[in-house]
Scaffold this motif. Structure first.
Motif, PDB file in Angstrom:
ATOM      1  N   TRP A 256       0.725  -1.214   0.052  1.00 21.97           N
ATOM      2  CA  TRP A 256       0.017  -0.159  -0.167  1.00 21.97           C
ATOM      3  C   TRP A 256       0.934   1.211  -0.188  1.00 21.97           C
ATOM      4  CZ3 TRP A 256      -4.710  -0.284  -1.523  1.00 21.97           C
ATOM      5  CH2 TRP A 256      -5.479  -1.576  -1.263  1.00 21.97           C
ATOM      6  N   ALA A 257       2.218   1.373   0.349  1.00 22.40           N
ATOM      7  CA  ALA A 257       2.933   2.266   0.334  1.00 22.40           C
ATOM      8  C   ALA A 257       3.284   2.823  -1.155  1.00 22.40           C
ATOM      9  CB  ALA A 257       4.381   1.756   1.029  1.00 22.40           C
ATOM     10  N   GLN A 258       3.109   1.915  -2.199  1.00 20.54           N
ATOM     11  CA  GLN A 258       3.335   1.986  -3.391  1.00 20.54           C
ATOM     12  C   GLN A 258       2.148   2.857  -4.152  1.00 20.54           C
ATOM     13  OE1 GLN A 258       4.908  -2.144  -3.732  1.00 20.54           O
ATOM     14  NE2 GLN A 258       5.331  -1.093  -5.669  1.00 20.54           N
ATOM     15  N   ILE A 259       1.093   3.084  -3.315  1.00 21.47           N
ATOM     16  CA  ILE A 259      -0.178   3.718  -3.825  1.00 21.47           C
ATOM     17  C   ILE A 259      -0.373   5.064  -3.212  1.00 21.47           C
ATOM     18  CG2 ILE A 259      -2.716   3.525  -4.332  1.00 21.47           C
ATOM     19  CD1 ILE A 259      -0.679   1.208  -5.658  1.00 21.47           C
ATOM     20  N   SER A 260      -0.494   5.986  -3.887  1.00 23.75           N
ATOM     21  CA  SER A 260      -0.621   7.342  -3.340  1.00 23.75           C
ATOM     22  C   SER A 260      -1.470   8.172  -4.217  1.00 23.75           C
ATOM     23  CB  SER A 260       0.891   8.267  -3.228  1.00 23.75           C
ATOM     24  OG  SER A 260       0.527   9.291  -2.555  1.00 23.75           O
ATOM     25  N   ASN A 261      -2.545   8.817  -3.524  1.00 24.86           N
ATOM     26  CA  ASN A 261      -3.465   9.320  -4.483  1.00 24.86           C
ATOM     27  C   ASN A 261      -3.827   8.498  -5.659  1.00 24.86           C
ATOM     28  OD1 ASN A 261      -3.417  11.537  -2.399  1.00 24.86           O
ATOM     29  ND2 ASN A 261      -1.621  12.393  -3.605  1.00 24.86           N
ATOM     30  N   ASP A 262      -3.699   9.194  -6.946  1.00 25.14           N
ATOM     31  CA  ASP A 262      -4.073   8.655  -8.362  1.00 25.14           C
ATOM     32  C   ASP A 262      -2.805   7.992  -9.041  1.00 25.14           C
ATOM     33  OD1 ASP A 262      -2.837  10.866  -8.594  1.00 25.14           O
ATOM     34  OD2 ASP A 262      -4.235  11.348 -10.120  1.00 25.14           O
ATOM     35  N   ARG A 263      -1.865   7.393  -8.139  1.00 26.64           N
ATOM     36  CA  ARG A 263      -0.646   7.061  -8.911  1.00 26.64           C
ATOM     37  C   ARG A 263      -0.337   5.738  -8.198  1.00 26.64           C
ATOM     38  NH1 ARG A 263       0.246  10.846 -12.565  1.00 26.64           N
ATOM     39  NH2 ARG A 263       1.975   9.328 -13.251  1.00 26.64           N
ATOM     40  N   PHE A 264       0.556   4.931  -8.947  1.00 27.49           N
ATOM     41  CA  PHE A 264       1.169   3.505  -8.597  1.00 27.49           C
ATOM     42  C   PHE A 264       2.702   3.825  -8.887  1.00 27.49           C
ATOM     43  CE2 PHE A 264       2.404  -0.707 -10.278  1.00 27.49           C
ATOM     44  CZ  PHE A 264       2.882  -1.153  -9.165  1.00 27.49           C
ATOM     45  N   PHE A 265       3.514   3.800  -7.968  1.00 32.31           N
ATOM     46  CA  PHE A 265       5.047   3.696  -8.033  1.00 32.31           C
ATOM     47  C   PHE A 265       5.423   2.450  -7.659  1.00 32.31           C
ATOM     48  CE2 PHE A 265       3.156   7.714  -6.347  1.00 32.31           C
ATOM     49  CZ  PHE A 265       3.848   8.682  -7.065  1.00 32.31           C
ATOM     50  N   TYR A 266       6.394   1.938  -8.581  1.00 35.20           N
ATOM     51  CA  TYR A 266       7.313   0.819  -8.450  1.00 35.20           C
ATOM     52  C   TYR A 266       8.490   0.778  -9.062  1.00 35.20           C
ATOM     53  CZ  TYR A 266       6.204  -1.420 -12.827  1.00 35.20           C
ATOM     54  OH  TYR A 266       6.066  -1.769 -14.288  1.00 35.20           O
ATOM     55  N   VAL A 267       9.208   0.076  -8.769  1.00 32.20           N
ATOM     56  CA  VAL A 267      10.506  -0.352  -9.379  1.00 32.20           C
ATOM     57  C   VAL A 267      10.501  -1.637  -9.963  1.00 32.20           C
ATOM     58  CG1 VAL A 267      13.249  -0.507  -9.309  1.00 32.20           C
ATOM     59  CG2 VAL A 267      11.949   1.117  -7.963  1.00 32.20           C
ATOM     60  N   ALA A 268      10.933  -1.958 -11.363  1.00 32.38           N
ATOM     61  CA  ALA A 268      10.551  -3.061 -11.996  1.00 32.38           C
ATOM     62  C   ALA A 268      11.930  -3.974 -11.472  1.00 32.38           C
ATOM     63  CB  ALA A 268      10.433  -2.980 -13.569  1.00 32.38           C
ATOM     64  N   ARG A 269      11.227  -5.290 -11.072  1.00 36.26           N
ATOM     65  CA  ARG A 269      12.284  -6.301 -10.540  1.00 36.26           C
ATOM     66  C   ARG A 269      13.225  -6.787 -11.675  1.00 36.26           C
ATOM     67  NH1 ARG A 269       8.599  -5.757  -7.052  1.00 36.26           N
ATOM     68  NH2 ARG A 269       8.853  -6.137  -4.679  1.00 36.26           N
ATOM     69  N   LYS A 270      12.944  -6.709 -12.847  1.00 32.78           N
ATOM     70  CA  LYS A 270      13.472  -7.185 -13.883  1.00 32.78           C
ATOM     71  C   LYS A 270      14.471  -6.436 -14.555  1.00 32.78           C
ATOM     72  CE  LYS A 270      13.068  -9.811 -18.196  1.00 32.78           C
ATOM     73  NZ  LYS A 270      12.320 -10.908 -19.255  1.00 32.78           N
ATOM     74  N   THR A 271      14.088  -5.072 -14.334  1.00 28.24           N
ATOM     75  CA  THR A 271      15.110  -4.010 -15.253  1.00 28.24           C
ATOM     76  C   THR A 271      15.688  -3.203 -13.870  1.00 28.24           C
ATOM     77  OG1 THR A 271      13.239  -2.545 -15.344  1.00 28.24           O
ATOM     78  CG2 THR A 271      14.014  -4.323 -17.090  1.00 28.24           C
ATOM     79  N   GLY A 272      15.359  -3.005 -13.109  1.00 24.11           N
ATOM     80  CA  GLY A 272      15.647  -2.216 -12.042  1.00 24.11           C
ATOM     81  C   GLY A 272      15.027  -0.529 -12.286  1.00 24.11           C
ATOM     82  N   LYS A 273      14.251  -0.323 -13.261  1.00 24.54           N
ATOM     83  CA  LYS A 273      13.793   0.970 -13.541  1.00 24.54           C
ATOM     84  C   LYS A 273      12.438   1.389 -12.640  1.00 24.54           C
ATOM     85  CE  LYS A 273      16.178   0.921 -17.999  1.00 24.54           C
ATOM     86  NZ  LYS A 273      15.922   1.067 -19.598  1.00 24.54           N
ATOM     87  N   GLY A 274      12.553   2.533 -12.200  1.00 23.94           N
ATOM     88  CA  GLY A 274      11.461   3.071 -11.535  1.00 23.94           C
ATOM     89  C   GLY A 274      10.424   3.677 -12.561  1.00 23.94           C
ATOM     90  N   ARG A 275       9.132   3.485 -12.027  1.00 22.92           N
ATOM     91  CA  ARG A 275       7.933   4.002 -12.992  1.00 22.92           C
ATOM     92  C   ARG A 275       6.865   4.526 -11.896  1.00 22.92           C
ATOM     93  NH1 ARG A 275       6.145   0.564 -17.301  1.00 22.92           N
ATOM     94  NH2 ARG A 275       4.650   2.448 -17.498  1.00 22.92           N
ATOM     95  N   SER A 276       6.258   5.557 -12.450  1.00 24.07           N
ATOM     96  CA  SER A 276       5.122   6.193 -11.687  1.00 24.07           C
ATOM     97  C   SER A 276       3.925   6.051 -12.931  1.00 24.07           C
ATOM     98  CB  SER A 276       5.354   7.778 -11.270  1.00 24.07           C
ATOM     99  OG  SER A 276       4.353   7.935 -10.913  1.00 24.07           O
ATOM    100  N   ILE A 277       2.928   5.412 -12.351  1.00 24.74           N
ATOM    101  CA  ILE A 277       1.884   5.423 -13.339  1.00 24.74           C
ATOM    102  C   ILE A 277       0.662   5.860 -12.988  1.00 24.74           C
ATOM    103  CG2 ILE A 277       0.831   3.771 -14.908  1.00 24.74           C
ATOM    104  CD1 ILE A 277       2.838   1.697 -14.515  1.00 24.74           C
ATOM    105  N   LEU A 278      -0.314   6.459 -13.890  1.00 27.16           N
ATOM    106  CA  LEU A 278      -1.516   7.208 -13.428  1.00 27.16           C
ATOM    107  C   LEU A 278      -2.536   5.985 -13.199  1.00 27.16           C
ATOM    108  CD1 LEU A 278      -3.514   9.541 -12.971  1.00 27.16           C
ATOM    109  CD2 LEU A 278      -4.062   9.284 -15.576  1.00 27.16           C
ATOM    110  N   LEU A 279      -3.103   5.906 -12.071  1.00 23.06           N
ATOM    111  CA  LEU A 279      -4.130   4.691 -11.718  1.00 23.06           C
ATOM    112  C   LEU A 279      -5.448   4.731 -12.847  1.00 23.06           C
ATOM    113  CD1 LEU A 279      -4.393   4.383  -8.105  1.00 23.06           C
ATOM    114  CD2 LEU A 279      -3.602   2.560  -9.409  1.00 23.06           C
ATOM    115  N   HIS A 280      -5.595   3.635 -13.394  1.00 25.31           N
ATOM    116  CA  HIS A 280      -6.731   3.523 -14.221  1.00 25.31           C
ATOM    117  C   HIS A 280      -7.847   3.434 -13.375  1.00 25.31           C
ATOM    118  CE1 HIS A 280      -9.412   1.367 -16.898  1.00 25.31           C
ATOM    119  NE2 HIS A 280      -9.056   2.109 -17.892  1.00 25.31           N
ATOM    120  N   LYS A 281      -8.977   3.863 -13.791  1.00 22.13           N
ATOM    121  CA  LYS A 281     -10.249   3.556 -13.038  1.00 22.13           C
ATOM    122  C   LYS A 281     -10.478   2.166 -12.539  1.00 22.13           C
ATOM    123  CE  LYS A 281     -15.464   4.559 -12.988  1.00 22.13           C
ATOM    124  NZ  LYS A 281     -16.384   4.853 -13.735  1.00 22.13           N
ATOM    125  N   ARG A 282     -10.384   1.410 -13.308  1.00 21.48           N
ATOM    126  CA  ARG A 282     -10.716   0.090 -13.331  1.00 21.48           C
ATOM    127  C   ARG A 282      -9.614  -0.651 -12.173  1.00 21.48           C
ATOM    128  NH1 ARG A 282     -13.384  -2.765 -18.522  1.00 21.48           N
ATOM    129  NH2 ARG A 282     -15.304  -1.677 -18.303  1.00 21.48           N
TER     130      ARG A 282
END
Length: 406
Positions: A256-282
């Motif tokens: 749940w720490a990776q969910i903030s407001n309307d965004r999802f934050f994570y670091v891809a385990r395969k590549t080590g690259k960080g992402r910040s993605i707008l949460l889709h409604k569904r």
């Protein structure tokens, strides 16, 4: 303890009618046989003189090879005797094999695999080595034994096992990487070039299973009883799809720490690259289902790993746990597909489906469809990582549509 060396024909008849000439090493009634690599017709073999008869057109060359091989073993035995060591046939065979053919390929391979950073890479390469060892019936393999003939026979064996062209190409690519590492590190130096250069393997473009927008909609509306594994499998798949094809290992470890407001934050385990993605409604709707009072930021969103944390396991053990869960999810997805009237699909199809729908909607074939292919996944990660947040948000809306359209 005297030791004797004699040549004899193997009892096995090859397809061309010849038999292999074996070197028999005997000591105190203990013996070992080693193939010399020479084969002849039985009528062209002289058992009394232990040599190839002149009726064989290559008799002179074959007899020269046999004499050289016998001399190598005799000299190795003399060296150990002079040094005061006693060599059994088995020890002598190992010693001469190492002198002539180099060190064990398998020993080097396992040491190489242990140094890899990724648990997935270690598991993948270990599987490839196990398959090769099974083919050799657990016998050791020396670097010098790996030649064009050996590799071609192994390729034919994999074909008989039912392995596809891409699987065989992948297996050989991993074996070649280990072989090249040994050469580059000075562990082994081939006398006549790299044998892998003589094997031509073509990778076929595979037809990946993908769900269309209409099929995704069918899956979304398909009802599954709450709380069971199939219910979680459906939610995990849809979350991956609506969040631009996030890989399974990343999805099930979302906290749940990776969910903030309307965004999802994570670091891809395969590549080590960080992402910040707008949460889709569904995707947000799925999160709302799992949101309960009293949750900690460190709690997993999805319950599959409940009670488990990576710090309690080795990297390889954790990889096995997540891989096993992937299999469970895929098994349930296939059941859902049957019940919903869809073609069978696995967890990774969420990524394939996003790639195809993104290609269709954005019409950017190279940046989206090809970029999300396994062969160029780094291009995909760079594409999204390089985009500004607003640009990526617009891209997501282009692919999925606006909330009002849902």
């Amino acid at each position: 303890m005297n030791i004797t060396f004699h040549f004899e024909l193997n009892s096995y008849v090859r397809k061309d009618g010849t038999k292999n000439v074996m070197l028999r090493i005997t000591q105190n009634k203990k013996l070992k046989r080693e193939s010399t690599g020479i084969s002849v017709l039985e009528r062209d073999w002289n058992p009394e003189k232990e040599e190839v008869r002149r009726t064989d057109k290559q008799a002179a060359q074959k007899n020269s090879v046999l004499k050289a091989k016998k001399l190598e073993f005799e000299q190795a035995y003399m060296k150990t005797t002079i040094a005061g060591r006693i060599s059994t046939p088995h020890e002598l065979l190992k010693k001469v094999k190492k002198q002539i053919l180099g060190d064990s390929f398998f020993n080097f391979a396992y040491a190489h695999i242990a140094e890899l950073d990724s648990a997935a890479s270690r598991a993948g390469q270990t599987s490839v080595i196990k398959k090769l060892k099974d083919y050799l019936k657990q016998e050791d393999l020396r670097f010098g034994e790996i030649d064009h003939v050996f590799l071609n026979r192994y390729r034919q064996h994999l074909v008989k096992l039912g392995n596809g062209a891409n699987t065989i190409q992948s297996n050989f690519s991993k074996l070649r990487g280990i072989y090249n590492e040994a050469v580059e590190s000075g562990q082994f130096q081939p006398e006549s070039g790299n044998p892998f250069d003589m094997i031509r393997l073509k990778k076929q473009r595979s037809s990946r299973v993908k769900l269309s927008k209409e099929e995704i909609e069918i899956l979304y509306k398909h009802e599954v009883r709450e709380g069971i594994n199939a219910f979680h499998a459906k939610n995990i798949f849809l979350f991956s799809f609506y969040m631009q094809g996030v890989r399974f290992a990343d999805v099930i470890q979302i906290t749940w720490a990776q969910i903030s407001n309307d965004r999802f934050f994570y670091v891809a385990r395969k590549t080590g690259k960080g992402r910040s993605i707008l949460l889709h409604k569904r995707a947000a709707e799925i999160l709302d289902y799992y949101r309960i009072p009293g949750q900690k930021p460190t709690d997993y969103v999805f319950p599959l790993l409940k009670g488990k944390t990576p710090d309690r396991y080795t990297q390889d053990e954790w990889f096995k746990i997540t891989s096993r869960l992937n299999s469970i999810v895929t098994k349930n997805l296939k059941k859902i597909a049957t019940n919903a009237g869809l073609k069978p699909f696995s967890m990774h199809v969420a990524r394939h489906s996003f790639a195809e729908i993104a290609r269709q909607e954005s019409r950017d074939v190279y940046a989206v469809s090809e970029a999300l292919d396994h062969s160029s996944v780094s291009v995909t990660e760079n594409y999204f990582a390089a985009a500004e947040r607003a640009e990526n948000d617009a891209f997501a809306k282009l692919v999925y549509g606006t909330d009002e359209e849902k």
